[in-house]
Write a protein that holds these residues in place. Structure first.
Motif, PDB file in Angstrom:
ATOM      1  N   THR A   1       0.828  -1.212   0.000  1.00  0.00           N
ATOM      2  CA  THR A   1       0.000   0.000   0.000  1.00  0.00           C
ATOM      3  C   THR A   1       0.860   1.259   0.000  1.00  0.00           C
ATOM      4  OG1 THR A   1      -0.128   0.037   2.417  1.00  0.00           O
ATOM      5  CG2 THR A   1      -1.900  -1.104   1.235  1.00  0.00           C
TER       6      THR A   1
ATOM      7  N   THR B   1      -5.573   5.829   0.138  1.00  0.00           N
ATOM      8  CA  THR B   1      -4.779   4.605   0.193  1.00  0.00           C
ATOM      9  C   THR B   1      -4.849   3.877  -1.137  1.00  0.00           C
ATOM     10  OG1 THR B   1      -5.266   4.380   2.558  1.00  0.00           O
ATOM     11  CG2 THR B   1      -4.345   2.460   1.446  1.00  0.00           C
TER      12      THR B   1
ATOM     13  N   HIS C   1      -3.925   0.383  -3.078  1.00  0.00           N
ATOM     14  CA  HIS C   1      -3.645  -1.025  -2.811  1.00  0.00           C
ATOM     15  C   HIS C   1      -3.151  -1.672  -4.110  1.00  0.00           C
ATOM     16  CE1 HIS C   1      -5.981  -0.898   1.033  1.00  0.00           C
ATOM     17  NE2 HIS C   1      -6.618   0.065   0.384  1.00  0.00           N
TER      18      HIS C   1
END
Length: 329
Positions: free
Chosen positions: A14, A127, A129
């Motif tokens: 991440t 965030t 991923h």
């Protein structure tokens, strides 16, 4: 600056960015879900974005491209997975070609935007991923950390009322790094008029004079990429100083929004600066942003020390007073 932290986690694959804003969560939500506002900050300085598709529904897509000062394009797309107003949304973020198709060899990622209220305003936690540690490493190597920081640090301007942010504050000079300087000023007039004042030779001679006691003796304006531009000044009467001028080449024109050109002093050898002029209008006023790329830190410091910013302020005050005000009366 709004960004308080950017971290990468190879084990969990991440990259997370945290930023705090002095604006309510509803205002932050609007900035991220209105493409006309996204275009003002989604992309680092010098790479503004253009959203040509924005279907903000679950299953819908946003498609955009960012354009460099030299005209190179980098495309991207979001596929909306979840939307929870005003607390955030989730997308599949991908690199795409000119037709909106994913680029081979470039990773896609699941990206979440989480917005929350704070005592002083709101916070964004973004965030990304990745499918693998290698994909995370590839994006970081492409400059994602610093690029994201510079892009999100532009959001303060977007979240505030334009006149509240800039009116009466004159020229602002920000040193972004050793070679990049951002200059901003609110000009009290519509964008079309401000653009014309920069591109009509006779109008230019009325206001772009710096301190009193100077006149513009030459104004050659480039209208299209590849055109040459040249501007010269000389002292009048008892004013001390020697005649001087600048010249360069136009690289990009997106009227009345953006123009990019090179610039150097006439008769001087060596590298040019890269000048990226952007105009944004809100409520009848225009925010002028000039991003200048210098060849090195010494050149940057030398030019700023000449009083360039003071001369620009006197010129733009004259533009408002003598060109824009009479045209509106």
């Amino acid at each position: 600056m709004p960004v308080t932290d950017i971290s990468t986690d190879a084990e969990n694959r991440t990259m997370t960015l945290v930023a705090d804003f002095a604006a309510p969560i509803e205002r932050l939500w609007k900035a991220f879900t209105d493409p006309s506002q996204l275009e003002r900050f989604w992309g680092p300085p010098g790479w503004p974005s253009t959203f040509h598709q924005f279907d903000f529904t679950v299953g819908g897509k946003a498609v955009y491209y960012m354009t460099s000062p030299k005209g190179e394009r980098s495309g991207g797309s979001w596929e909306f997975l979840n939307i929870l107003e005003p607390h955030g949304f989730e997308v599949i973020d991908a690199f795409v070609d000119d037709e909106g198709k994913p680029l081979e060899g470039f990773p896609s990622m699941r990206m979440t935007f989480a917005f929350e209220s704070t005592a002083d305003g709101s916070r964004m936690i973004n965030t990304s991923h990745f499918d693998s540690a290698e994909a995370l490493e590839q994006v970081v190597a492409m400059g994602a950390v610093e690029g994201s920081r510079m892009a999100m640090n532009q959001l303060d301007v977007v979240l505030q009322d334009l006149r509240e942010y800039a009116q009466g504050k004159g020229i602002r000079v920000e040193l972004l790094d050793d070679t990049h300087v951002r200059i901003t000023r609110l000009v009290d007039g519509p964008r079309e008029l401000v653009w014309r004042a920069h591109h009509d030779a006779e109008l230019l001679k009325q206001w772009m004079l710096g301190p009193d006691g100077w006149e513009m003796t030459e104004s050659v304006i480039g209208a299209a990429p590849g055109d040459v531009h040249r501007t010269s000044w000389a002292p009048v009467g008892d004013t001390e100083g020697e005649a001087f001028g600048f010249e360069g080449e136009v690289l990009l024109v997106d009227a009345p929004r953006r123009e990019v050109s090179t610039e150097r002093m006439q008769g001087m050898e060596g590298p040019s600066t890269l000048n990226d002029l952007n105009l944004y209008e809100e409520d009848g006023a225009t925010l002028l942003t000039l991003l200048i790329e210098y060849p090195d830190k010494d050149t940057r410091d030398m030019i700023l020390a000449t009083g360039m910013a003071d001369g620009m302020e006197e010129s733009y005050a004259r533009l408002e007073r003598e060109v824009l005000s009479p045209s509106r009366s």
